[in-house]
Design an enzyme around this catalytic site. Structure first.
Site, PDB file in Angstrom:
ATOM      1  N   PHE A  19       0.797  -1.220   0.000  1.00 44.12           N
ATOM      2  CA  PHE A  19       0.000   0.000   0.000  1.00 44.12           C
ATOM      3  C   PHE A  19       0.835   1.278   0.000  1.00 44.12           C
ATOM      4  O   PHE A  19       0.281   2.364  -0.117  1.00 44.12           O
ATOM      5  CB  PHE A  19      -0.922   0.000   1.230  1.00 44.12           C
ATOM      6  CG  PHE A  19      -1.672  -1.302   1.392  1.00 44.12           C
ATOM      7  CD1 PHE A  19      -2.739  -1.593   0.560  1.00 44.12           C
ATOM      8  CD2 PHE A  19      -1.285  -2.234   2.341  1.00 44.12           C
ATOM      9  CE1 PHE A  19      -3.427  -2.794   0.681  1.00 44.12           C
ATOM     10  CE2 PHE A  19      -1.960  -3.434   2.474  1.00 44.12           C
ATOM     11  CZ  PHE A  19      -3.041  -3.723   1.643  1.00 44.12           C
ATOM     12  N   SER A  52       7.764  -2.630   1.051  1.00 42.10           N
ATOM     13  CA  SER A  52       8.759  -1.713   1.616  1.00 42.10           C
ATOM     14  C   SER A  52      10.048  -2.435   1.985  1.00 42.10           C
ATOM     15  O   SER A  52      11.124  -1.821   1.992  1.00 42.10           O
ATOM     16  CB  SER A  52       8.194  -0.978   2.831  1.00 42.10           C
ATOM     17  OG  SER A  52       7.693  -1.880   3.791  1.00 42.10           O
ATOM     18  N   SER A 124       5.222  -8.702  17.136  1.00 38.76           N
ATOM     19  CA  SER A 124       6.211  -7.657  17.416  1.00 38.76           C
ATOM     20  C   SER A 124       6.629  -7.582  18.887  1.00 38.76           C
ATOM     21  O   SER A 124       7.826  -7.540  19.188  1.00 38.76           O
ATOM     22  CB  SER A 124       5.671  -6.311  16.930  1.00 38.76           C
ATOM     23  OG  SER A 124       6.495  -5.247  17.321  1.00 38.76           O
ATOM     24  N   ASP A 141       5.348   0.156  10.851  1.00 31.62           N
ATOM     25  CA  ASP A 141       4.275   0.084   9.868  1.00 31.62           C
ATOM     26  C   ASP A 141       3.437  -1.162  10.116  1.00 31.62           C
ATOM     27  O   ASP A 141       3.089  -1.904   9.199  1.00 31.62           O
ATOM     28  CB  ASP A 141       4.868   0.070   8.450  1.00 31.62           C
ATOM     29  CG  ASP A 141       3.821   0.304   7.375  1.00 31.62           C
ATOM     30  OD1 ASP A 141       2.764   0.878   7.683  1.00 31.62           O
ATOM     31  OD2 ASP A 141       4.073  -0.084   6.215  1.00 31.62           O
ATOM     32  N   HIS A 144      -2.711  -0.937  13.213  1.00 25.56           N
ATOM     33  CA  HIS A 144      -3.128   0.458  13.341  1.00 25.56           C
ATOM     34  C   HIS A 144      -4.099   0.702  14.488  1.00 25.56           C
ATOM     35  O   HIS A 144      -4.803   1.716  14.500  1.00 25.56           O
ATOM     36  CB  HIS A 144      -3.743   0.937  12.017  1.00 25.56           C
ATOM     37  CG  HIS A 144      -2.717   1.211  10.951  1.00 25.56           C
ATOM     38  ND1 HIS A 144      -1.448   0.711  11.008  1.00 25.56           N
ATOM     39  CD2 HIS A 144      -2.770   1.926   9.804  1.00 25.56           C
ATOM     40  CE1 HIS A 144      -0.766   1.103   9.938  1.00 25.56           C
ATOM     41  NE2 HIS A 144      -1.559   1.845   9.191  1.00 25.56           N
ATOM     42  N   HIS A 169       4.896   5.193   9.560  1.00 21.43           N
ATOM     43  CA  HIS A 169       4.053   5.276   8.363  1.00 21.43           C
ATOM     44  C   HIS A 169       2.585   5.410   8.740  1.00 21.43           C
ATOM     45  O   HIS A 169       2.172   5.034   9.830  1.00 21.43           O
ATOM     46  CB  HIS A 169       4.242   4.023   7.498  1.00 21.43           C
ATOM     47  CG  HIS A 169       3.678   4.163   6.122  1.00 21.43           C
ATOM     48  ND1 HIS A 169       3.043   3.133   5.477  1.00 21.43           N
ATOM     49  CD2 HIS A 169       3.653   5.232   5.268  1.00 21.43           C
ATOM     50  CE1 HIS A 169       2.669   3.545   4.269  1.00 21.43           C
ATOM     51  NE2 HIS A 169       3.017   4.811   4.128  1.00 21.43           N
TER      52      HIS A 169
END
Length: 216
Positions: A19, A52, A124, A141, A144, A169
């Site tokens: 994205f 990315s 994470s 990133d 969210h 990001h």
């Protein structure tokens, strides 16, 4: 002028699922090349299919360091079935759950960058809990939600070396973007308020901050 990826790397980035728009990717690449000058690994939280990661891997190759990428590869909230960013091609047909790891590996292979990346497959906070070394760059990133964005910041920002870069990001200040970018925006504000980071650049939703202080 800022460092730029080779045409082959840029083509691999643009061909990969993901994205991030190209202009933000170029800003990420320039930051990664700069951070690579510290001689430390470059780490990304939130791999998805490796779009990315291609840029970070090429920057790592250029600097003679390693790119690390952290993801459980089961997809974040907005990528699950029924949501806007769901891609049915990333679903494991046997288990009927998302699995972006095979697509990620194909992305790196096609880009010729596999040997410059270490994929850390896991959640994470769990990976951060066993990581002890300094990092030249941390690119946040991942998920969210406030829970996930704050966990990524708390787990990885302390590992950014002095002079290293924290890149965030999907930073959207507008409250209308609550689902897609308000949690990263709040983490961005938290990083600035900590006194540990100073803003370097803004490229649409991409924020680059430098580690200049001790507090997190």
């Amino acid at each position: 002028m800022p460092a730029a990826p080779t045409p082959d790397t840029l083509a691999a980035f643009e061909a990969a699922k993901g994205f991030m728009p190209a202009h933000e990717g170029l800003a990420l690449y320039a930051a990664a090349v700069e951070a690579g000058g510290l001689g430390l690994p470059l780490l990304e939280v939130g791999t998805y299919c490796g779009r990315s990661t291609v840029l970070l891997a090429d920057a790592a190759r250029r600097a003679g360091v390693t790119a690390l990428t952290v993801d459980h590869h089961r997809g974040s909230e907005e990528q699950q079935p029924g949501w806007e960013y769901h891609d049915p091609d990333t679903v494991d047909p046997e288990l009927d759950v998302m699995d972006t790891l095979p697509t990620f590996r194909r992305t790196l292979n096609r880009a010729g960058l596999e040997e410059h990346v270490v994929a850390l497959v896991g959640r994470s906070p769990q990976v951060a809990a066993v990581w002890n070394g300094p990092l030249g760059l941390v690119f946040v990133d991942g998920g969210h939600t406030d829970e996930h964005a704050n966990a990524d910041y708390e787990g990885w920002a302390p590992h950014v070396a002095d002079g290293g870069l924290l890149v965030i990001h999907d930073v959207f200040p507008d409250p209308a973007d609550e689902f897609t970018g308000q949690a990263p925006y709040r983490v961005y504000l938290r990083a600035l308020a900590s006194g540990a980071f100073t803003e370097v650049s803004v490229t649409d939703s991409l924020r680059v901050l430098r580690r200049t202080g001790a507090g997190i």
